[in-house]
Structure formats: structure tokens, C-alpha cells
Design a protein around this motif. Structure first.
Motif, PDB file in Angstrom:
ATOM      1  N   UNK A  50       0.842  -1.200   0.000  1.00  0.00           N
ATOM      2  CA  UNK A  50       0.000   0.000   0.000  1.00  0.00           C
ATOM      3  C   UNK A  50       0.875   1.248   0.000  1.00  0.00           C
TER       4      UNK A  50
ATOM      5  N   UNK B  84       1.273   9.463  -5.550  1.00  0.00           N
ATOM      6  CA  UNK B  84       1.682  10.838  -5.249  1.00  0.00           C
ATOM      7  C   UNK B  84       2.720  11.336  -6.246  1.00  0.00           C
TER       8      UNK B  84
ATOM      9  N   UNK C  30      -3.846   5.720  11.356  1.00  0.00           N
ATOM     10  CA  UNK C  30      -3.013   4.706  10.698  1.00  0.00           C
ATOM     11  C   UNK C  30      -1.645   4.737  11.352  1.00  0.00           C
TER      12      UNK C  30
ATOM     13  N   UNK D 280       1.135   3.209  10.423  1.00  0.00           N
ATOM     14  CA  UNK D 280       2.295   3.195   9.528  1.00  0.00           C
ATOM     15  C   UNK D 280       2.518   4.623   9.018  1.00  0.00           C
TER      16      UNK D 280
ATOM     17  N   UNK E  66       4.482   6.163   6.946  1.00  0.00           N
ATOM     18  CA  UNK E  66       4.618   6.457   5.511  1.00  0.00           C
ATOM     19  C   UNK E  66       3.262   6.406   4.809  1.00  0.00           C
ATOM     20  N   UNK E  67       2.417   5.499   5.271  1.00  0.00           N
ATOM     21  CA  UNK E  67       1.110   5.368   4.633  1.00  0.00           C
ATOM     22  C   UNK E  67       0.211   6.542   5.021  1.00  0.00           C
TER      23      UNK E  67
ATOM     24  N   UNK F 275       1.145   9.366   5.908  1.00  0.00           N
ATOM     25  CA  UNK F 275       1.741  10.524   5.250  1.00  0.00           C
ATOM     26  C   UNK F 275       1.269  10.645   3.797  1.00  0.00           C
ATOM     27  N   UNK F 276       1.261   9.516   3.091  1.00  0.00           N
ATOM     28  CA  UNK F 276       0.797   9.513   1.700  1.00  0.00           C
ATOM     29  C   UNK F 276      -0.646   9.981   1.617  1.00  0.00           C
TER      30      UNK F 276
ATOM     31  N   UNK G  48      -0.961  13.703   2.345  1.00  0.00           N
ATOM     32  CA  UNK G  48      -0.516  14.541   1.234  1.00  0.00           C
ATOM     33  C   UNK G  48      -1.545  14.581   0.105  1.00  0.00           C
TER      34      UNK G  48
ATOM     35  N   UNK H 208      -3.522  -3.361  -0.692  1.00  0.00           N
ATOM     36  CA  UNK H 208      -3.025  -2.042  -1.050  1.00  0.00           C
ATOM     37  C   UNK H 208      -4.016  -1.327  -1.970  1.00  0.00           C
TER      38      UNK H 208
ATOM     39  N   UNK I  68      -4.654   5.727  -4.051  1.00  0.00           N
ATOM     40  CA  UNK I  68      -5.127   6.960  -3.406  1.00  0.00           C
ATOM     41  C   UNK I  68      -6.355   7.566  -4.079  1.00  0.00           C
TER      42      UNK I  68
END
Lengths: 398, 224
Positions: free
Chosen positions: A208, A216, B7, B9, B11-12, B14-15, B18, B102, B105
């Protein structure tokens, strides 16, 4: 048989010896008679014993026994007899004495003994056999019970084996050992399966992250076509991996029997809708779709049914060539899905293995058929693959 | 409108942060159970993106807490387990939507906007972009009052674009959105191209600007 034959021969010779002995006694009696009276006794002519005297010139070297045929009085036939020949001297004259004894009685005796013995042996044999059968069957009953319980054992079923308690130490011990071994195997198997499932789940989050980072990244307007092409490669790889992962999870779930609820599905309507749904995909490859759908029903988990036919039809499309054909033949209890494809049969012994990919198509992950097989197994559907003249077909029957 | 991302994690989250953060949405992040509980007790959110597996507690308890307090927040669960999973079925009922990792977005964005639209439904369930108007109840699209004859997939596609306006959406994300679980069937993306081409033609013919742009063949962008 051999021993009874040997027994009868032995018995015969023992009795023959007995006859010979009685002949010797007869000789002694004759000699005693001569010594007492100084003359030959009257020759005997009985049914079972005869004696005769013939004068001779020279004495016989020694007495001898021979088997002879004896004329039976009044009877036409002859019977076996035993003859003793010896010489004796009566008032300076030599006589040859022949004494014959019938063997008929002896033979009768042997026959009777053999019959009695044989029938006794036979009786004992039958009795032993019967007793053995009854006793052994009772004795081994716990063993066969255990065996039938063992036959039902399947890894990953989570139900510990229930053996019938036995009051025989050996069987109780065997059952205890078997229970321990199978419980252990089941536990190990479950752990392994959980590991696979957990590993697949743990992979989902990193996947993911990669995917969302790519989503992004492509927002950046300064990226060139060159960059985007690389990103597309990464996208495709993540996609492939995530699908592979999902397929592995699906396999684990089917194995875990998570799809146990079933429904009675009208397969004709189902396939009809399915074909409509996939119309776009057929058209894209210019495939000719031939459908012969008769009324048919199946009891299956609806989700598995969907996956099963999706996979079968996806295979039919994926491994087809442009302008090829795909056909569905549905009848009660049977469904055949065939498609044109590579002009070589697939390896029938390996196609349902995980990660089997034919040399002509390395693009796909190779779990599709393994999933199909797994679904068929849990849904009591028999599946077979046939190849005939460029046409690959999968036949389902239930 | 405020969105809470729960969440663990980084990095997730954060994604997601953003991508979602825009003039429309203000995002906040909670990385563990307690932070999440604190935040939901203080603020109301238009939508909460909730991961089930959290350090310090289960996402399920957060969901229960929200329901117990009659909070109006929409909840979108994201989980490594998919909807075929028994363990997950119970959760779906309590949440507004469910997305399996997964995910893409744009898909997340489309789901969130759909939840918010449902929650703030105030009689008019439509979206207006310039001269294009989507009637979400009747699933119809009009350009300057001219009704467009769109297929189901073209309508889905347009709604997806509208939810992700001004974002580049990859072909993979579009394919997955249109085909869902059946994505396994469609190996190449020619279908997408065909659908987009038709949608674009119909929109332009009805008098809309040409808003759908191909980004070097790897994705598309609906510009407003």
C-alpha cells in the motif's frame, strides 16, 4: 496332502511289516509241526491264507518275501497278497514251502485309518478357521476401528481424532501415539498456514505504501515521459504482486474452509449474466463465443462460484489468440468450457499445481488453476482437462 | 471539512495526508489508539480513515466508541484483510465503507467523498462542475441541461474523475476502479482507453470543455 500321502505310505509299510512278521510265525509253526510229527502239515486253502508244498532238489538260499496276486475263491478278480517262500527238510526230502497271506484286510485297515485321520484333520481345520475368524475379528476390532478413524483424518481440519477406547494395552498405546502424532501434525500445519496467511497480510501494508507513493509521485508536473514510463513499470509490478498476494490469501481462505455456506444456484442464469459482463473482454480479442446453456443447478458457495467461473473464463480469454473462439457447454451436472489456444496440450499432471505456467505465457502468476482446483475440491466438483486439436477444454462435473 | 487519518504506519498516513490535503479537506493524523480516542472525543470529523490493526488497541473499539456516542463522523476502514474475510464482515456493518490494502489513493479519495456526500446529503444530491452536472441519485449527467447518454462504466469513470479533479490518476487505478475484483480478467488497459475516449467525445459533443487529458499514456487528469 503331502503329509497325508506320506502318512499312508508309512502306515502301509508298517502294516506290511506286521504281515511279514505273522508269516514268519507261520513258518515257525510249520517247522515246529514238522519237527513234532515228522511230516508236512496239510496245505491250507483259506480265503486269506494259503500254503502249499512242492518237493525240490536243492535247498533255497534263504527265505524271501514277495508281493503276489492271489486268486480269490469264488471272486473273479484277484487281490494283493504277501508270500513267504522258504525250504524245509522233511525226512531227508527237501520241500519248498509257500505261504500266502491276503493283504486285503491290511489295505482296508489303511484305508479306514486314512479316512478317519483325514476327516479328523479337516474337522479340526474348519473348527480352527471358524474360531480364528470369530476370535480374531473380535480381537482386531479396535485396530480396524482405529484404522477407519485414521482414514478420515485430514490435515487442517482442526478436529482431534476420537478413537474408541480399548482395554487392550497395545491398542490403547497405539491410539494414544496416533492421536499425539496427528494432533502434532495438525498443529504444525495450522501454524504453517497461519504463517503464510500472516506473511501475506503483512505484505499488504508495504504494498500500500509503494502504491500510494507512486500515486503521489505522478502528480509531479515536472516528470518527463521517460520518468513516467519507469513509474508505469513500477505500477505494473506492484499490481502483479498485490494480485499474487490476494490469490495466495484466497487459497488460504478456501483451505481454511471460510466459504462453507452454500446456495442452490441456477447456473444457466449465472453464466448468461457472466458472459454479458465479459462481453467487452471477448470483443477486445475478437473472440467468437459459442454458448449452449441448458438448465442446470449447482449447490456451491456463491463467492466461490463467481471466482471459479471468472478464473475459468479469464483463462479462456487470456490464453486465447486474436479471432479465436471460446465455448460454454452447460448441461445438468456438467459444464465444459473450451477455448482455442496454443497448439500443444498442457501438462495434465502439473496444470493444477501452484505456480504452474506454460512456457508460452510467463506473464501470469500461475495461481488461477490452483484456485480453480481448490474451489472444485471443496465444492465436490470433479474437474478435468482435455486437449484436442488446438482446443483446450476444462470439464466440470458434479 | 476535516478528515482524521488513523493509521500507525507513518509512511502510509503521510501519503494519504498529502493526497487528501487540499482546499477541500483538512487532514489530521493519529498514529495510535490513544491519540485517536483523544481526537475523536474532542472534534467532529467529516470522515475518519481507520486502520483496524493499531498499537494500543483495536480500530474496532474506536468504531464502537463513535457509535456509542452517536457521532456523525463517517468511517472508512482500511485493512490488510479483504471483504472475503470472516473476521472483517462484522466490521463492515458498523462502518460506512471498507477498503482493502493495497489501495490506490484516487480510490480512497473517491470513497471518502462519497461518504461525505452521503452524510451531508441536504436534498440536492448532485455535483456541479462548470457546466457539467451529475445527478448522483438518478445517475445521470447533464451538460448545460443536455442529458448525456452514458454507459454505466462511463458514468462511474466521470464520477471517479470528478472526485479526483486536478489529480493524475494512473491507468492501474482506473482499471481497478472500473473492474474491481474482476480486474484479474482484464490484463491490458485498452478498455480504459476506449471508455475514456467515448466519455470525452460525449462530453465535448455536448458542449463541455475538453477536461480529460492523457498524461503520456500512463494516466489521465480531469482538470477544472
Amino acid at each position: 496332502m503331502l503329509s497325508s500321502f506320506a502318512f499312508s505310505v508309512l502306515l502301509y509299510y508298517v502294516l506290511l511289516n506286521e504281515v511279514d512278521n505273522s508269516l514268519k510265525i507261520e513258518q515257525r509253526e510249520i517247522e515246529a509241526y514238522i519237527a513234532e510229527h515228522g511230516k508236512l502239515p496239510e496245505p491250507m486253502q483259506l480265503t486269506n491264507q494259503k500254503s502249499s508244498f512242492t518237493p525240490i532238489d536243492r535247498p533255497l538260499s534263504k527265505r524271501k518275501f514277495i508281493d503276489v496276486r492271489m486268486d480269490s475263491n469264488g471272486d473273479h478278480g484277484s487281490k494283493n497278497g504277501r508270500q513267504l517262500i522258504f525250504s524245509t527238510r522233511v525226512s531227508n526230502r527237501l520241500y519248498r514251502v509257500e505261504v500266502v497271506k491276503s493283504l486285503e484286510e491290511t489295505e482296508d485297515l489303511v484305508r479306514s485309518i486314512i479316512i478317519i485321520t483325514l476327516s479328523t484333520i479337516l474337522l479340526i481345520l474348519v473348527a480352527t478357521l471358524l474360531i480364528n475368524r470369530i476370535v480374531l475379528k473380535r480381537l482386531w476390532l479396535p485396530f480396524y476401528n482405529t484404522l477407519s478413524v485414521m482414514k478420515k483424518f485430514k490435515l487442517g481440519q482442526h478436529n482431534s481424532l476420537q478413537f474408541e477406547p480399548s482395554n487392550l494395552d497395545e491398542f490403547a498405546f497405539m491410539n494414544k501415539t496416533l492421536k499425539e502424532v496427528t494432533d502434532n501434525a495438525d498443529k504444525e500445519y495450522t501454524l504453517l498456514k497461519e504463517f503464510t496467511e500472516n506473511a501475506s497480510h503483512e505484505l499488504q501494508t508495504p504494498l500500500a505504501i509503494i502504491r500510494t507513493k507512486l500515486d503521489l509521485l505522478i502528480q509531479d508536473e515536472s516528470l518527463t515521459e521517460h520518468h513516467l514510463r519507469h513509474l508505469q513499470g513500477a505500477y505494473d509490478a506492484v499490481q502483479k504482486m498485490s494480485r499474487l498476494n490476494q490469490s495466495l490469501l484466497l487459497l488460504a481462505k478456501i483451505e481454511n474452509n471460510q466459504f462453507h455456506s452454500t446456495e442452490y444456484i441456477n447456473l444457466r442464469d449465472f453464466l448468461h449474466d457472466k458472459i454479458d459482463e465479459l462481453d467487452e473482454l471477448f470483443a477486445d480479442k475478437h473472440l467468437k463465443v459459442a454458448q449452449k446453456l441448458a438448465e442446470a443447478h449447482i449447490t456451491i458457495n456463491p463467492i466461490l462460484c463467481e471466482i471459479l467461473f471468472n478464473n475459468l473464463l479469464a483463462n479462456g480469454i487470456r490464453h486465447n489468440h486474436e479471432n479465436g473462439c471460446i465455448s460454454l457447454d452447460l448441461s445438468a451436472g456438467k459444464c465444459i468450457i473450451s477455448n482455442s489456444g496454443i497448439p500443444n496440450p498442457l501438462d495434465n499432471s502439473r496444470i493444477f499445481n501452484r505456480f504452474y505456467t506454460s512456457q508460452f505465457n510467463t506473464d501470469h502468476h500461475g495461481l488461477g488453476l490452483a484456485i480453480i482446483k481448490q474451489i472444485c475440491d471443496v465444492s465436490n466438483i470433479a474437474i478435468s482437462y482435455h486437449y484436442n486439436n488446438g482446443i483446450h477444454s476444462f470439464e466440470l462435473s458434479w | 471539512m476535516k478528515i482524521l487519518i488513523i493509521e500507525d504506519e507513518p509512511e502510509l498516513s503521510n501519503s494519504i495526508y498529502t493526497y487528501l490535503n487540499s482546499e477541500r479537506f483538512v487532514c489530521e493524523i493519529a498514529v495510535d489508539f490513544h491519540e485517536a480516542m483523544d481526537k475523536i472525543s474532542i472534534y467532529d470529523y467529516a470522515c475518519i480513515v481507520l486502520d483496524i490493526g493499531l498499537p494500543g488497541g483495536s480500530g474496532l473499539d474506536i468504531l464502537k466508541e463513535l457509535k456509542a456516542n452517536n457521532k456523525p463522523d463517517g468511517v472508512l476502514i482500511i485493512s490488510a484483510r479483504n471483504s472475503l474475510d470472516d473476521k472483517v464482515n462484522g466490521l463492515i456493518s458498523g462502518a460506512d465503507d471498507y477498503l482493502t490494502k493495497p489501495f490506490h489513493l484516487p480510490e480512497l479519495m473517491a470513497r471518502i467523498t462519497a461518504i461525505i456526500r452521503r452524510k451531508s446529503f441536504d436534498g440536492k444530491n448532485s455535483i456541479q462542475i462548470d457546466n457539467i452536472s451529475l445527478d448522483l441519485t438518478g445517475k445521470t449527467v447533464k451538460v448545460d441541461d443536455v442529458l448525456l447518454d452514458l454507459t454505466q462504466k462511463e458514468y462511474d469513470l466521470l464520477l471517479y474523475f470528478v472526485s479526483n479533479k486536478n489529480k493524475v490518476i494512473s491507468k492501474n487505478a482506473i482499471a481497478e476502479h472500473l473492474w474491481g475484483d474482476n480486474m484479474d480478467l482484464a490484463d491490458n488497459y485498452d478498455f480504459i482507453y476506449t471508455h475514456i475516449k467515448n466519455l470525452r467525445k460525449k462530453l465535448i459533443a455536448a458542449g463541455s470543455e475538453d477536461r480529460i487529458k492523457s498524461i503520456y499514456g500512463m494516466g489521465y487528469k480531469f482538470s477544472v
